[in-house]
Every structure is written in C-alpha cells, then in structure tokens.
Scaffold this motif. Structure first.
Motif, PDB file in Angstrom:
ATOM      1  N   PHE A 147     -19.806  -7.043  -0.905  1.00 11.11           N
ATOM      2  CA  PHE A 147     -19.062  -6.490  -2.032  1.00 11.11           C
ATOM      3  C   PHE A 147     -17.945  -7.432  -2.474  1.00 11.11           C
ATOM      4  CE2 PHE A 147     -16.281  -2.848  -3.630  1.00 11.11           C
ATOM      5  CZ  PHE A 147     -17.093  -2.551  -4.709  1.00 11.11           C
ATOM      6  N   GLY A 148     -17.755  -8.520  -1.700  1.00 13.11           N
ATOM      7  CA  GLY A 148     -16.739  -9.505  -2.050  1.00 13.11           C
ATOM      8  C   GLY A 148     -15.360  -9.186  -1.525  1.00 13.11           C
ATOM      9  N   GLY A 149     -15.274  -8.364  -0.511  1.00 14.20           N
ATOM     10  CA  GLY A 149     -13.967  -7.998   0.047  1.00 14.20           C
ATOM     11  C   GLY A 149     -14.113  -6.919   1.084  1.00 14.20           C
ATOM     12  N   ARG A 150     -13.262  -5.904   0.973  1.00 13.39           N
ATOM     13  CA  ARG A 150     -13.274  -4.793   1.916  1.00 13.39           C
ATOM     14  C   ARG A 150     -13.436  -3.493   1.145  1.00 13.39           C
ATOM     15  NH1 ARG A 150      -7.927  -7.060   2.917  1.00 13.39           N
ATOM     16  NH2 ARG A 150      -7.099  -5.007   3.359  1.00 13.39           N
ATOM     17  N   TRP A 151     -13.901  -2.456   1.848  1.00 18.14           N
ATOM     18  CA  TRP A 151     -13.944  -1.113   1.280  1.00 18.14           C
ATOM     19  C   TRP A 151     -12.680  -0.427   1.766  1.00 18.14           C
ATOM     20  CZ3 TRP A 151     -16.007   1.174  -2.620  1.00 18.14           C
ATOM     21  CH2 TRP A 151     -15.986   2.558  -2.724  1.00 18.14           C
ATOM     22  N   ILE A 152     -11.714  -0.261   0.848  1.00 19.46           N
ATOM     23  CA  ILE A 152     -10.417   0.309   1.190  1.00 19.46           C
ATOM     24  C   ILE A 152     -10.235   1.599   0.405  1.00 19.46           C
ATOM     25  CG2 ILE A 152      -7.925  -0.048   1.194  1.00 19.46           C
ATOM     26  CD1 ILE A 152      -8.527  -3.090   1.131  1.00 19.46           C
ATOM     27  N   VAL A 153      -9.946   2.670   1.118  1.00 14.18           N
ATOM     28  CA  VAL A 153      -9.737   3.970   0.486  1.00 14.18           C
ATOM     29  C   VAL A 153      -8.336   4.453   0.854  1.00 14.18           C
ATOM     30  CG1 VAL A 153     -10.548   6.352   0.297  1.00 14.18           C
ATOM     31  CG2 VAL A 153     -12.204   4.490   0.624  1.00 14.18           C
ATOM     32  N   VAL A 154      -7.566   4.846  -0.159  1.00 16.41           N
ATOM     33  CA  VAL A 154      -6.206   5.350   0.027  1.00 16.41           C
ATOM     34  C   VAL A 154      -6.065   6.696  -0.674  1.00 16.41           C
ATOM     35  CG1 VAL A 154      -5.187   3.046   0.259  1.00 16.41           C
ATOM     36  CG2 VAL A 154      -5.338   4.098  -2.004  1.00 16.41           C
ATOM     37  N   ALA A 155      -5.102   7.501  -0.200  1.00 20.07           N
ATOM     38  CA  ALA A 155      -4.863   8.807  -0.820  1.00 20.07           C
ATOM     39  C   ALA A 155      -3.524   9.354  -0.355  1.00 20.07           C
ATOM     40  CB  ALA A 155      -5.962   9.796  -0.438  1.00 20.07           C
ATOM     41  N   PRO A 156      -2.931  10.253  -1.154  1.00 19.90           N
ATOM     42  CA  PRO A 156      -1.762  10.985  -0.661  1.00 19.90           C
ATOM     43  C   PRO A 156      -2.187  11.833   0.543  1.00 19.90           C
ATOM     44  CG  PRO A 156      -2.001  11.257  -3.039  1.00 19.90           C
ATOM     45  CD  PRO A 156      -3.261  10.614  -2.541  1.00 19.90           C
ATOM     46  N   ALA A 157      -1.288  12.037   1.485  1.00 14.84           N
ATOM     47  CA  ALA A 157      -1.594  12.850   2.667  1.00 14.84           C
ATOM     48  C   ALA A 157      -2.126  14.219   2.245  1.00 14.84           C
ATOM     49  CB  ALA A 157      -0.353  13.009   3.529  1.00 14.84           C
ATOM     50  N   GLY A 158      -3.255  14.607   2.808  1.00 21.99           N
ATOM     51  CA  GLY A 158      -3.823  15.922   2.560  1.00 21.99           C
ATOM     52  C   GLY A 158      -4.585  16.070   1.260  1.00 21.99           C
ATOM     53  N   SER A 159      -4.669  15.015   0.459  1.00 18.83           N
ATOM     54  CA  SER A 159      -5.357  15.096  -0.828  1.00 18.83           C
ATOM     55  C   SER A 159      -6.871  15.137  -0.642  1.00 18.83           C
ATOM     56  CB  SER A 159      -4.986  13.879  -1.687  1.00 18.83           C
ATOM     57  OG  SER A 159      -5.712  13.885  -2.899  1.00 18.83           O
ATOM     58  N   ALA A 160      -7.546  15.935  -1.447  1.00 18.47           N
ATOM     59  CA  ALA A 160      -9.005  15.984  -1.409  1.00 18.47           C
ATOM     60  C   ALA A 160      -9.609  14.763  -2.097  1.00 18.47           C
ATOM     61  CB  ALA A 160      -9.510  17.256  -2.072  1.00 18.47           C
ATOM     62  N   GLY A 161      -8.907  14.214  -3.093  1.00 22.56           N
ATOM     63  CA  GLY A 161      -9.398  13.048  -3.815  1.00 22.56           C
ATOM     64  C   GLY A 161      -8.751  11.776  -3.296  1.00 22.56           C
ATOM     65  N   SER A 162      -9.414  10.652  -3.518  1.00 19.67           N
ATOM     66  CA  SER A 162      -8.889   9.381  -3.040  1.00 19.67           C
ATOM     67  C   SER A 162      -9.201   8.270  -4.040  1.00 19.67           C
ATOM     68  CB  SER A 162      -9.476   9.042  -1.669  1.00 19.67           C
ATOM     69  OG  SER A 162     -10.887   8.964  -1.733  1.00 19.67           O
TER      70      SER A 162
END
Length: 123
Positions: free
Chosen positions: A41-56
């Motif tokens: 993919f040319g890098g990393r798969w990075i997922v971030v979200a606010p604490a407790g959020s259902a969406g990211s």
C-alpha cells in the motif's frame, strides 16, 4: 436484507504518516487503534479515533489518484464547539471561524498539516 451495518473507517490521504499520527493524536486527542506495515500500500495501515468512538479515520498514504489536501466531509462532534475552536486556534491549527446561527449547533472547520479539511460541530 441490509448487507451494510455501519460505517467503520474513512480514509484520509496524508503525505507523511508520522506527522499525521502526531497531529491526530497530540493535537486532536485521538488514539491509535492500529498501526501495521502494509508495504503493498506504500506505507502503513494506521487507524485513529477519539476514545470510545464507533467511527475512525485511516491515515492512508497519499498518491496519484488519492491526493492529500481534500475536503474530507468528515463531521466530528464536540460537547463544547466554542471551547474546542479556541483550543485549536491557541494550538496554532489552521482553523476557520466559529459559525453560530440561531437554532443550529455551533460549528467550524479546521485543516490537518496536509490541508485536509475536517468539521467539528457541537453535539
């Protein structure tokens, strides 16, 4: 039958994943949910979200056909949009004016270091 049950993750193209992680975690206060190498993919798969959020948000490598500096359309919630607005201004974030109209929750937009626009509305 409903074959789709939720929206999990929205990708935001970034030119420097480390810089993006720092902004989303240190400035916006998100948590890193996943950071895995993905060389194809040319890098990393990075997922971030606010604490407790259902969406990211996935901080995906920008590239041809997936440029950074876009209007993401992502709307996030804050319990106090006015305080959040001042916080981001004080932090030096590229932040637009606070919009306050009768009968509508206060809201504003800001941009990450790549110029990707995000929106914050009081919830």
């Amino acid at each position: 039958m409903n074959h789709i049950s939720e929206i999990m993750t929205v990708g935001v193209p970034v030119t420097d994943q480390d810089r993006a992680v720092a902004f989303y975690t240190q400035t916006l206060g998100f948590e890193v949910l996943m950071d895995a190498p993905l060389p194809q993919f040319g890098g990393r798969w990075i997922v971030v979200a606010p604490a407790g959020s259902a969406g990211s948000i996935a901080l995906v490598p920008a590239g041809e056909g997936n440029p950074a500096g876009v209007d993401t359309g992502i709307r996030m919630a804050s319990p106090d949009a006015k305080a959040a607005h001042q916080h981001f201004l004080d932090a030096g974030v590229d932040t637009d004016e606070l919009l306050e109209w009768p009968g509508v929750p206060p809201m504003f937009s800001l941009r990450d270091p790549d110029g990707n626009r995000l929106y914050i509305s009081q919830a």
